[in-house]
Each structure stands twice: as structure tokens, then as C-alpha cells.
Design a protein around this motif. Structure first.
Motif: not given
Length: 385
Positions: A239-264
Motif C-alpha cells: 500500500d505504500v505507493q498508493r498511500f503516498l499518492a493519496l495522502f501526501t503532496e509529494l510529486p508523483m515522480d517521487e511517489v513512484r520512486r519510493l513505491g518501487c523500493l524493496q526490503g529495508v
């Protein structure tokens, strides 16, 4: 804070990209309205509690984006419809609230409106036009436009037919429709458009707004900023990427970058999510304090100032009489029963000041403060007095 888009930007595309749009009565018409003129958009809330919870946050954020794009949010509180109750997604009727309780709840809900949309946001109460409306007058104006056969296909109504649906609740949909038309009429007979948001649920199918400990309230007097921060820090990986998009004002490029992270690395994205959402709900200072508090707990709970934690007050006399850990866990709200506290302890999930304890252990009679932890993510400062 992301930059404010100009009025002629495609705010509808922004809402779509961030996941706010589910259905529209006329998508082309809505797009055209957003780009050609200042639009008034309304969203309704019933006053069933004295705080909104995170299940309402999707709508507040949508209104915030429209406001940032130069449009006008109009928030409706159902002073009248609260007395009926929305039958959606419930097996039983909602409790009937009296006028004083509704007024109290409306005041609490207004706190979230102000935080997300400013003190000048326009708020209306549908009791202004529904309280004085006669039954026959209402049916003649609204009832003739609705087919019972069609209404029986609505999910909110069909699901309740398996249990019990009163005629009072059956009419809730008509009242919602009347609100929509009434507000449009007050806005000088403008063309009306409708847009719905996706049902907000987590990836495991749970309705958004609930945690193991209960509702995740937006008001600090109902849920501490620390516990609010922890809720978002504990977000499911999916749910991380979806919630970053819905509930923050971070730019979508940053949302997608963060949502693609794995593991730790994905844990860092969850911390950013928790920081950003808490900043909007409670302010930057509260978000920073919650993040620092979480870090200090995981480092060494007994060696830090833990005043940022939610507190549970217990009897000093009970401690002196040999209060067990299981009793404290239940009193602090970390488990619904002593038997559940025992199961937590047997699994190694109970700690006091960072040290594992058993449910039958007694609190240290020489102390008056402890940090009680259930698992790695739920902590309470227990104070004996």
C-alpha cells in the motif's frame, strides 16, 4: 508543500494520476469545467463522531488539491442526515444521536476541516433545508425521480436487505440526492456533475480507518500524534505507493520512486509516508516528535524521555499490592483481555523498558513510570499515581 498548479492546469488528470477518481457522471464535462472556470466542489460528512478518521482523509485530500488549483471546496455536515444514518457497509442501523450530541460532533469534525483546508473554508449544514421540509413536499419533489427497482440494485441497500433495512434508512439516498440538487440550486442553477472516489481499503481487504486498537482518528484528543504516526509507519508494503499518492503532496515522480523500493529501503519510504501524513494532520513539530520518539524507543526505551508516548494512568496502590503485567497490558489498551496479554507474552511480544516480561510478572514496586511495549510498534508510557 508542492507548488500550487494554476487554474488552467488539468487538475482532473492530477486527481486521476493520484488515484482519487473512480466514476464520473460526465468526465469530459468535468474536465472542461475544471479548466475553463472556477468550480465549487462539495463533499458531505455525517456527524456520527466528534472526529473524522483516516477513512475520511481521501475526500479531504481531494478537496485540498482542488483548493490548491484555485477551485472552491464546500463541505457539508449532515446535521439532519446524521439522525438517520448512512446504511452503507453496515449490518445494523447506526445509533440514533440526539441534537446535543450531533452539535458536539460537528464542532470536533470542524477541526479537521480547518487543518486541511484553512479557517475560511465554507461549511454548510443540511439541517438548514431538510429540517423544515415536509414529508409530502419532499416525496413530491424527490421521490418521483427514483425507481425502487433501481434503488434495490445499489450496493448500500442490497447488502442490508440480507439483514434488516428500515424505511427510514432506505430514504437516505434520496436525502443525499436532494442535498446535491439543493446546493446546486443555491449556486444559481449551475450545471451539476458528480464524481466518486474508489472505496478506500487496504491491500488485505480491510476498510480504511481501523487499526487493531480501533479507529485511527484525525483529532489529537482522540488519538495521539505518535500513534497516528505509527499507524502510517506500519503500512503494508503493497500500500505504500498508493498511500503516498493519496495522502501526501509529494510529486508523483517521487511517489513512484519510493513505491518501487524493496526490503529495508521500503521502510524508509514508510517513514516518509508517516512524516508527511502526520505533518498535514498535526503539524511539522508533532511529526518530528513522533519520528524521534519512535527512534528512541527502538534504541533504548528506558533511557529516554518518553513523554511523547500515549499515557496510561494506573493506581500506585495497585502496584504496591502486586499488579501483574497482564493487568497493566489490558488497562493500557494494548490487549483486549488478560488472556490475550498472556498470548502476547508467550510469543515474546511483551516488554517493559525494553526487557521481555511474562504476563504473570509483577511491576517493579520501586518505580512509578514504565514504557510498556506490545511487539515492536505499539508503546505506552504507564504512570502510577
Amino acid at each position: 508543500m508542492s507548488p500550487t498548479p494554476p487554474l488552467d492546469s488539468d487538475v482532473f488528470a492530477l486527481l486521476q494520476e493520484r488515484g482519487f477518481v473512480h466514476q464520473c457522471t460526465d468526465e469530459a464535462g468535468i474536465r472542461q469545467q475544471f479548466t475553463r472556470r472556477k468550480v465549487t466542489a462539495y463533499l458531505g460528512f455525517d456527524a456520527t463522531a466528534d472526529s473524522l478518521h483516516v477513512g475520511h482523509l481521501q475526500g479531504l485530500m481531494l478537496m485540498r488539491w482542488l483548493q490548491k488549483a484555485g477551485h472552491t471546496p464546500l463541505l457539508l455536515i449532515g446535521g439532519a442526515t446524521t439522525r438517520i444514518g448512512d446504511p452503507s457497509f453496515r449490518d445494523t442501523s447506526r445509533p440514533v444521536l440526539d441534537t446535543a450530541s450531533i452539535a458536539h460532533n460537528m464542532q470536533g469534525i470542524g477541526q479537521a476541516f480547518t487543518r486541511y483546508l484553512g479557517a475560511d473554508v465554507q461549511v454548510v449544514d443540511n439541517a438548514q433545508w431538510l429540517d423544515g421540509l415536509g414529508y409530502l413536499e419532499f416525496l413530491s419533489m424527490a421521490g418521483k425521480h427514483f425507481s425502487v427497482n433501481r434503488m434495490l440494485t445499489f450496493d448500500a441497500i442490497r447488502s442490508r436487505l440480507e439483514h434488516s433495512l428500515s424505511f427510514l434508512e432506505f430514504g437516505y439516498t434520496l436525502l443525499q440526492a436532494y442535498d446535491f440538487v439543493e446546493l446546486g440550486r443555491k449556486a444559481a442553477n449551475l450545471q451539476l456533475y458528480g464524481m466518486t472516489m474508489p472505496l478506500l481499503a487496504t491491500s488485505d481487504g480491510k476498510k480504511m480507518g481501523k487499526s487493531a486498537a480501533g479507529a485511527v482518528w484525525l483529532n489529537a484528543d482522540r488519538l495521539s500524534p505518535f500513534d497516528f504516526w505509527q499507524f502510517w509507519r506500519n503500512t503494508d508494503d503493497r500500500d505504500v505507493q498508493r498511500f503516498l499518492a493519496l495522502f501526501t503532496e509529494l510529486p508523483m515522480d517521487e511517489v513512484r520512486r519510493l513505491g518501487c523500493l524493496q526490503g529495508v529501503e521500503l521502510n524508509a519510504a514508510k517513514i516518509i509516508l508517516a512524516n508527511e501524513v502526520t505533518r498535514l494532520a498535526h503539524g511539522a513539530q508533532a511529526a518530528t516528535a513522533a519520528a524521534q520518539g519512535a527512534q528512541s524507543i527502538h534504541a533504548a526505551p528506558s533511557q529516554h524521555n518518553n513523554d511523547h508516548l500515549p499515557q496510561a494512568i494506573i493506581s500506585l496502590q495497585a502496584v504496591q499490592n502486586g499488579m501483574s503485567v497482564a493487568e497493566v497490558v489490558q488497562l493500557a489498551g494494548l490487549a483486549p483481555s488478560r488472556s490475550e496479554a498472556r498470548r502476547l507474552a508467550e510469543g515474546g511480544g511483551l516488554r517493559i523498558n525494553g526487557e521481555k516480561v511474562q504476563a504473570h510478572d509483577e511491576l517493579d514496586r520501586s518505580a512509578t513510570r514504565w514504557v510498556l511495549s506490545a511487539g515492536k510498534k505499539r508503546h505506552v508510557q504507564v504512570i502510577a499515581q
